[in-house]
Scaffold this motif. Structure first.
Motif, mmCIF file in Angstrom:
data_model
loop_
_atom_site.group_PDB
_atom_site.id
_atom_site.type_symbol
_atom_site.label_atom_id
_atom_site.label_comp_id
_atom_site.label_asym_id
_atom_site.label_seq_id
_atom_site.Cartn_x
_atom_site.Cartn_y
_atom_site.Cartn_z
ATOM 1 N N LYS A 3 24.551 3.520 0.188
ATOM 2 C CA LYS A 3 23.445 3.249 1.111
ATOM 3 C C LYS A 3 22.596 4.500 1.214
ATOM 4 C CE LYS A 3 22.702 2.322 6.009
ATOM 5 N NZ LYS A 3 23.392 2.163 7.298
ATOM 6 N N ARG A 116 21.089 -0.819 0.302
ATOM 7 C CA ARG A 116 22.534 -0.803 0.106
ATOM 8 C C ARG A 116 22.759 -1.436 -1.259
ATOM 9 N NH1 ARG A 116 25.478 -2.942 4.856
ATOM 10 N NH2 ARG A 116 24.415 -4.871 4.322
ATOM 11 N N LEU A 127 17.803 -3.167 3.465
ATOM 12 C CA LEU A 127 18.298 -3.373 4.819
ATOM 13 C C LEU A 127 17.184 -3.552 5.840
ATOM 14 C CD1 LEU A 127 21.313 -0.896 4.850
ATOM 15 C CD2 LEU A 127 21.324 -3.385 4.480
#
Length: 166
Positions: A3, A116, A127
């Protein structure tokens, strides 16, 4: 899973843009400081550990300059490209930079977004927007080498070679 915050670059970026010729025989620190210098001055001062570089097609074409090492040195955790040049990809394996192909990735994100990514499955999710893509999974043996820090660190960890004496 990886991430990180996104930095977007375009298509057909060669290793000369990543590591300009005037630093080719400089120290590793000098080479790292020059990463994308002519494209985005001071980018190396803005990128943070864990950030993700998103690029277009044929990323890393050109010579076999050790540009992947500079990405590792500035803390980039992942390069995701529409397509990676094969020679650059091998450099990523050698220097321990996780890199994967994901057609359509430039349409999924922009600078500052948070992604991610799962290099095992190839799944990438923005995200902020919630949009996802299915890229190409990184072969398990190559991912193992990348995550071990590259070819030499993996061979050292396996006891197949000795660590260099400094």
């Amino acid at each position: 899973m990886i991430k990180g915050r996104v930095w977007v670059f375009g298509h057909d970026l060669n290793t000369d843009v990543m590591m300009p010729g005037d630093v080719l025989y400089g120290t590793e620190a000098v080479q790292t400081k020059a990463l994308f210098r002519d494209l985005r001055p001071d980018w190396v001062d803005q990128v943070m550990a864990g950030d993700i570089v998103v690029t277009g097609r044929d990323f890393g074409l050109g010579s076999s300059r050790p540009a992947a090492r500079s990405f590792v040195n500035v803390g980039v955790s992942l390069v995701i490209a529409e397509s990676l040049n094969a020679l650059f990809f091998r450099g990523c394996v050698s220097y321990g930079l996780v890199a994967m192909d994901c057609p359509g990735i430039l349409d999924l994100c922009r600078d500052g977004d948070v992604l991610r990514a799962d290099p095992v499955s190839g799944r990438v999710e923005n995200l902020l927007s919630g949009k996802t893509l299915k890229g190409h999974a990184v072969p398990a043996n190559l991912l193992e080498t990348m995550q071990a820090g590259g070819t030499l660190p993996l061979l050292e960890a396996q006891g197949l070679i000795s660590a260099p004496k400094l």
